[in-house]
Design an enzyme around this catalytic site. Structure first.
Site, PDB file in Angstrom:
ATOM      1  N   LYS A 179     -17.875  43.684 -28.709  1.00 15.24           N
ATOM      2  CA  LYS A 179     -16.602  43.034 -28.103  1.00 15.24           C
ATOM      3  C   LYS A 179     -16.912  41.605 -27.681  1.00 15.24           C
ATOM      4  CE  LYS A 179     -14.936  41.951 -23.885  1.00 15.24           C
ATOM      5  NZ  LYS A 179     -14.178  40.880 -24.122  1.00 15.24           N
ATOM      6  N   GLU A 255     -28.495  42.195 -19.785  1.00 17.92           N
ATOM      7  CA  GLU A 255     -29.252  40.739 -19.831  1.00 17.92           C
ATOM      8  C   GLU A 255     -28.170  40.027 -18.668  1.00 17.92           C
ATOM      9  OE1 GLU A 255     -29.601  37.149 -19.842  1.00 17.92           O
ATOM     10  OE2 GLU A 255     -29.156  37.314 -22.065  1.00 17.92           O
ATOM     11  N   CYS A 290     -27.745  31.061 -19.399  1.00 14.71           N
ATOM     12  CA  CYS A 290     -28.119  31.995 -18.506  1.00 14.71           C
ATOM     13  C   CYS A 290     -29.516  31.553 -18.030  1.00 14.71           C
ATOM     14  CB  CYS A 290     -28.157  33.583 -19.012  1.00 14.71           C
ATOM     15  SG  CYS A 290     -29.057  33.645 -20.683  1.00 14.71           S
ATOM     16  N   GLU A 390     -25.489  31.444  -9.247  1.00 10.44           N
ATOM     17  CA  GLU A 390     -25.379  30.886 -10.409  1.00 10.44           C
ATOM     18  C   GLU A 390     -23.887  30.180 -10.732  1.00 10.44           C
ATOM     19  OE1 GLU A 390     -25.152  33.657 -13.728  1.00 10.44           O
ATOM     20  OE2 GLU A 390     -26.538  32.500 -14.874  1.00 10.44           O
TER      21      GLU A 390
HETATM   22  P1  NAP Z   1     -18.407  38.473 -17.687  1.00 14.47           P
HETATM   23  O1  NAP Z   1     -17.233  38.662 -16.820  1.00 14.47           O
HETATM   24  O2  NAP Z   1     -19.883  39.241 -17.104  1.00 14.47           O
HETATM   25  O3  NAP Z   1     -18.304  38.427 -19.319  1.00 14.47           O
HETATM   26  C1  NAP Z   1     -19.004  38.908 -20.232  1.00 14.47           C
HETATM   27  C2  NAP Z   1     -18.479  39.754 -20.929  1.00 14.47           C
HETATM   28  O4  NAP Z   1     -18.020  40.993 -20.320  1.00 14.47           O
HETATM   29  C3  NAP Z   1     -17.097  39.162 -21.655  1.00 14.47           C
HETATM   30  O5  NAP Z   1     -17.014  39.924 -22.954  1.00 14.47           O
HETATM   31  C4  NAP Z   1     -16.103  39.969 -20.768  1.00 14.47           C
HETATM   32  O6  NAP Z   1     -14.819  40.031 -21.466  1.00 14.47           O
HETATM   33  C5  NAP Z   1     -16.760  41.198 -20.478  1.00 14.47           C
HETATM   34  N1  NAP Z   1     -15.998  41.881 -19.319  1.00 14.47           N
HETATM   35  C6  NAP Z   1     -15.576  41.334 -18.302  1.00 14.47           C
HETATM   36  N2  NAP Z   1     -15.133  42.216 -17.285  1.00 14.47           N
HETATM   37  C7  NAP Z   1     -15.641  43.498 -17.760  1.00 14.47           C
HETATM   38  C8  NAP Z   1     -15.290  44.741 -17.291  1.00 14.47           C
HETATM   39  N3  NAP Z   1     -14.891  45.119 -16.128  1.00 14.47           N
HETATM   40  N4  NAP Z   1     -15.906  45.762 -17.988  1.00 14.47           N
HETATM   41  C9  NAP Z   1     -16.357  45.617 -19.225  1.00 14.47           C
HETATM   42  N5  NAP Z   1     -16.534  44.300 -19.623  1.00 14.47           N
HETATM   43  C10 NAP Z   1     -16.241  43.150 -18.973  1.00 14.47           C
HETATM   44  O7  NAP Z   1     -19.117  36.897 -17.596  1.00 14.47           O
HETATM   45  P2  NAP Z   1     -17.751  35.661 -17.420  1.00 14.47           P
HETATM   46  O8  NAP Z   1     -16.552  35.915 -16.827  1.00 14.47           O
HETATM   47  O9  NAP Z   1     -17.920  35.242 -19.019  1.00 14.47           O
HETATM   48  O10 NAP Z   1     -18.609  34.494 -16.612  1.00 14.47           O
HETATM   49  C11 NAP Z   1     -18.744  34.712 -15.275  1.00 14.47           C
HETATM   50  C12 NAP Z   1     -20.312  34.442 -14.942  1.00 14.47           C
HETATM   51  O11 NAP Z   1     -21.288  35.270 -15.788  1.00 14.47           O
HETATM   52  C13 NAP Z   1     -20.550  33.206 -15.156  1.00 14.47           C
HETATM   53  O12 NAP Z   1     -20.315  32.159 -14.497  1.00 14.47           O
HETATM   54  C14 NAP Z   1     -22.163  33.276 -15.179  1.00 14.47           C
HETATM   55  O13 NAP Z   1     -22.746  33.269 -13.774  1.00 14.47           O
HETATM   56  C15 NAP Z   1     -22.261  34.779 -15.697  1.00 14.47           C
HETATM   57  N6  NAP Z   1     -22.660  34.764 -17.306  1.00 14.47           N
HETATM   58  C16 NAP Z   1     -23.922  34.913 -17.665  1.00 14.47           C
HETATM   59  C17 NAP Z   1     -24.243  34.784 -19.021  1.00 14.47           C
HETATM   60  C18 NAP Z   1     -25.580  35.250 -19.447  1.00 14.47           C
HETATM   61  O14 NAP Z   1     -25.737  34.803 -20.625  1.00 14.47           O
HETATM   62  N7  NAP Z   1     -26.349  35.999 -18.775  1.00 14.47           N
HETATM   63  C19 NAP Z   1     -23.397  34.695 -19.933  1.00 14.47           C
HETATM   64  C20 NAP Z   1     -22.047  34.618 -19.425  1.00 14.47           C
HETATM   65  C21 NAP Z   1     -21.639  34.533 -18.211  1.00 14.47           C
HETATM   66  P3  NAP Z   1     -13.798  39.017 -21.227  1.00 14.47           P
HETATM   67  O15 NAP Z   1     -14.285  37.733 -22.200  1.00 14.47           O
HETATM   68  O16 NAP Z   1     -12.386  39.565 -21.473  1.00 14.47           O
HETATM   69  O17 NAP Z   1     -13.642  38.482 -19.712  1.00 14.47           O
END
Ligand code: NAP
Ligand code: MG
Length: 488
Positions: A179, A255, A290, A390
Site C-alpha cells: 500500500k 522502520e 526519517c 519529529e
Molecule cells: P503515517 O501516518 O505513519 O503513514 C505511513 C503509511 O501508513 C501510509 O501509507 C499511511 O497511509 C499508512 N497508515 C496511516 N494510518 C494507518 C493506519 N491506521 N493503519 C495502517 N496504515 C496506516 O505517516 P504520515 O501521516 O505519512 O506522516 C506522519 C509522520 O510520520 C511524519 O510527520 C513523520 O513524523 C513520520 N514519518 C516517518 C517516515 C519514515 O520514513 N520513518 C515516513 C513518513 C512519515 P495514508 O497515506 O493513507 O495515510
C-alpha cells in the site's frame, strides 16, 4: 494541461493488471507544487485487499518454487526496466511528492533500481546450513519464504521505500501486497507494470492505493498475510503491532521516525565543508526524511560560525523553488496540512524561547504550492518540543555543548534512535562516541547513511526489525526451518 493530467485514471495493480477498485471509488493525487490534480487513482477497500491476498497466495505457490537463479533473472530485468523508464518514473515521483526532479532522477529512481538488483543478485547465493551434530543425525537449517508479505510505506520516498521492501521480499521467494501512501501511488503503480513486463507472475506484486485506516488496517489484520513491513510514524507502527497481536501474530517490521543528531565536535575540520553537509542532512527532501539530521549539537566554540554558514546556505543553495527546475534543491512540502503542521512547530519553537535565525515562513504562495523556507532555530535546549518531536520538515534545532560527554548525553536524550552523524577529525573520539550512541546508524563526516550493503534500522521508538537493505534484510523475509534426520 492540468485537465489533461487529471483525466488520467490509474487503477490498482492486482493479479498482474490494473483494476478499478471493487467499490468503484477513486480520488485525485495532487501536485504539491501547485495544488492541482495530477491523476485520478483507484481508492481500494477491504474487498480489494481480499482479492489481492488470493492472488498473492496463488502466486506464492509458483514464485517460491521458481529456481533462485531464475528469480534473479526476472528481478534483474525488473531493475533494468526501471532504469530504462528513469525519466518517466522521476517525473511521476516529482509530480506527486514535490521533491526536486534532480533528486528523483539521480537518486530516488536509480537507487530503487539498484536496490532491487542488489537483492536479485543475492537470490542464488543464499545457502542453508548443516548443524554440527553427532554422526547419528543430520540437522539441516533451511530458509523458506515467509509467504505473503504486506508492506505499508510513506510518501517521502515512494519508489525507494517500495524497492527496499519488494527487493528482498521477492528475491527470497515471497509475494507482496503493498500500500503506497495515498498521496504518492504513481511511481509504484508504474513500477508494478514493469515488474510484470520483466516476468513476475500475476499476483507476485500487487499495489493497492487507498487510505491507511482502511487498506493499511485490512493488510495488518488479514489472516492470509504473513508479515507486514512498515515505514512511517511511530503512532501507526504501534497500531500495526496491536492488529498483529489481535489476529494472526504476523511478523511486524517497523522502520519509524527519528530526531537524529548531527554532532560537531571540537576538531571538526573545514567548517565550510561541515556546514554544507549539515545543511544537506536537514534540508534534503525538504527535511521529509526519517533520518534527517534535525538536531545540530555543536561545540560552543564553533556554534556561531557554523550557524551563520548553515543559515546562509538555507537562504541560497536551499532556497525553495519549482521542483521541476533542474537546479532546485528544495521543493514544496507534501501537502497543505503538512505545511501547517511544520509552521505550527515554528510557532511552538518561538514560544519555547528558541531564536529563529532564518526561514520559518510560508513562501511562493502564488504558486498554489506548499512551500516553507528552510528554517534554523538557535539557542534551543534539548527539552524543547522542537528538539524532542519529529517535525518532518526543513527545520534545524541548534543546541550547544561544552564537552564530549555532554554531547553524547544530549544525543541519547531522545525517544528516537534512528541515526546520528559525527563531524570530527579525531579518530579516537569517533569510536568512543559511535559506541556510546543508541542509534541504528552512525555516519562520520558525511550525512550519508550508507548504501545497499549495510542495514538501516532504528533503536528505541525508531522501531525494530526494520533492517531494510543488506543481506540482513533477507533474514527478515524468511523463516528458518530445521530438518532433523536420524541417520544412525
Ligand atoms: P503515517 O501516518 O505513519 O503513514 C505511513 C503509511 O501508513 C501510509 O501509507 C499511511 O497511509 C499508512 N497508515 C496511516 N494510518 C494507518 C493506519 N491506521 N493503519 C495502517 N496504515 C496506516 O505517516 P504520515 O501521516 O505519512 O506522516 C506522519 C509522520 O510520520 C511524519 O510527520 C513523520 O513524523 C513520520 N514519518 C516517518 C517516515 C519514515 O520514513 N520513518 C515516513 C513518513 C512519515 P495514508 O497515506 O493513507 O495515510
Ligand atoms: Mg498519518
Amino acid at each position: 494541461m492540468e485537465t489533461a493530467w487529471a483525466s488520467i485514471f490509474r487503477g490498482a495493480f492486482i493479479e498482474g493488471e490494473p483494476r478499478a477498485a471493487k467499490a468503484g471509488t477513486s480520488y485525485y493525487v495532487e501536485n504539491p507544487a501547485n495544488g492541482q490534480p495530477v491523476a485520478e487513482v483507484a481508492e481500494c477497500g477491504v474487498e480489494d485487499v481480499n482479492d489481492a491476498v488470493v492472488a498473492a497466495t496463488v502466486a506464492a505457490g509458483e514464485w517460491s518454487q521458481v529456481p533462485p537463479a531464475r528469480r534473479k533473472d526476472v528481478l534483474v530485468r525488473f531493475s533494468r526496466l526501471i532504469e530504462e523508464h528513469l525519466e518517466e518514473l522521476a517525473l511521476l515521483e516529482t509530480l506527486a511528492t514535490g521533491k526536486p526532479i534532480s533528486d528523483a532522477r539521480t537518486s530516488d529512481i536509480p537507487e530503487s533500481a539498484q536496490c532491487i538488483r542488489w537483492h536479485a543478485e543475492a537470490a542464488d547465493k543464499l545457502y542453508g546450513e548443516v548443524a554440527p551434530t553427532g554422526p547419528d543425525s543430520l540437522g539441516m537449517i533451511v530458509r523458506e519464504p515467509v509467504g505473503v508479505v504486506g508492506a505499508i510505506i510513506p510518501w517521502n520516498y515512494p519508489a525507494q521505500m517500495a524497492a527496499w521492501k519488494i527487493g528482498p521480499a521477492l528475491a527470497t521467494g515471497n509475494t507482496v501486497i503493498i500500500k503506497p501512501a495515498h498521496m504518492t501511488p504513481l511511481s509504484l503503480l508504474r513500477m508494478a507494470e514493469l515488474g510484470s513486463e520483466a516476468g513476475l507472475p500475476p499476483g507476485a506484486l500487487n499495489v493497492l492505493p487507498g487510505r491507511g485506516e482502511i487498506v493499511g488496517t485490512a493488510i495488518a489484520r488479514h489472516p492470509g498475510i504473513d508479515l507486514v513491513a512498515f515505514t512511517g510514524s511511530t503512532a501507526v507502527g504501534r497500531t500495526l503491532l496491536a492488529h498483529a497481536g489481535e489476529t494472526n501474530l504476523k511478523r511486524v517490521l517497523l522502520e519509524l521516525g527519528g530526531k537524529s543528531p548531527q554532532i560537531v565536535l571540537e576538531e571538526p575540520g573545514d567548517l565550510d565543508m561541515v556546514a554544507a553537509r549539515v545543511a544537506a542532512a536537514i534540508f534534503k527532501n525538504m527535511g521529509e526524511n526519517c533520518s534527517a539530521g534535525s538536531r545540530l549539537l555543536v561545540h560552543q566554540r564553533h556554534k556561531s560560525a557554523l550557524v551563520e554558514r548553515v543559515a546562509a546556505l538555507a537562504e541560497t543553495d536551499w532556497a525553495a523553488g519549482d521542483p521541476l527546475v533542474a537546479t532546485t534543491r528544495t521543493g514544496p512540502l507534501i501537502s497543505g496540512g503538512h505545511k501547517e503542521r511544520v509552521l505550527n512547530y515554528v510557532r511552538i519553537g518561538r514560544q519555547e524561547g528558541a531564536r529563529l535565525i532564518t526561514g520559518g515562513t510560508s513562501v511562493l504562495e502564488d504558486t498554489g504550492g506548499h512551500f516553507v523556507a528552510p528554517t534554523v532555530f538557535d539557542t534551543v535546549t534539548n527539552n524543547m518540543r522542537v528538539a524532542q518531536e519529529e517535525i518532518f520538515g526543513p527545520v534545524l534545532a541548534v543546541i550547544a555543548f561544552d564537552n564530549e560527554r555532554e554531547a553524547v548525553s544530549l544525543a541519547n536524550d531522545s525517544p528516537y534512535g534512528l541515526a546520528a552523524t559525527l563531524y570530527t577529525e579525531n579518530v579516537k573520539s569517533v569510536l568512543r562516541i559511535a559506541r556510546a550512541l543508541r542509534v541504528g546508524t552512525v555516519s562520520v563526516n558525511t550525512p550519508s547513511t550508507g548504501d545497499y550493503t549495510v542495514p538501516f534500522g532504528g533503536y528505541k521508538l525508531s522501531g525494530y526489525g526494520g533492517h531494510d537493505k543488506s543481506a540482513h534484510a533477507h533474514d527478515q523475509y524468511t523463516e528458518l526451518k530445521t530438518i532433523w534426520i536420524d541417520v544412525g
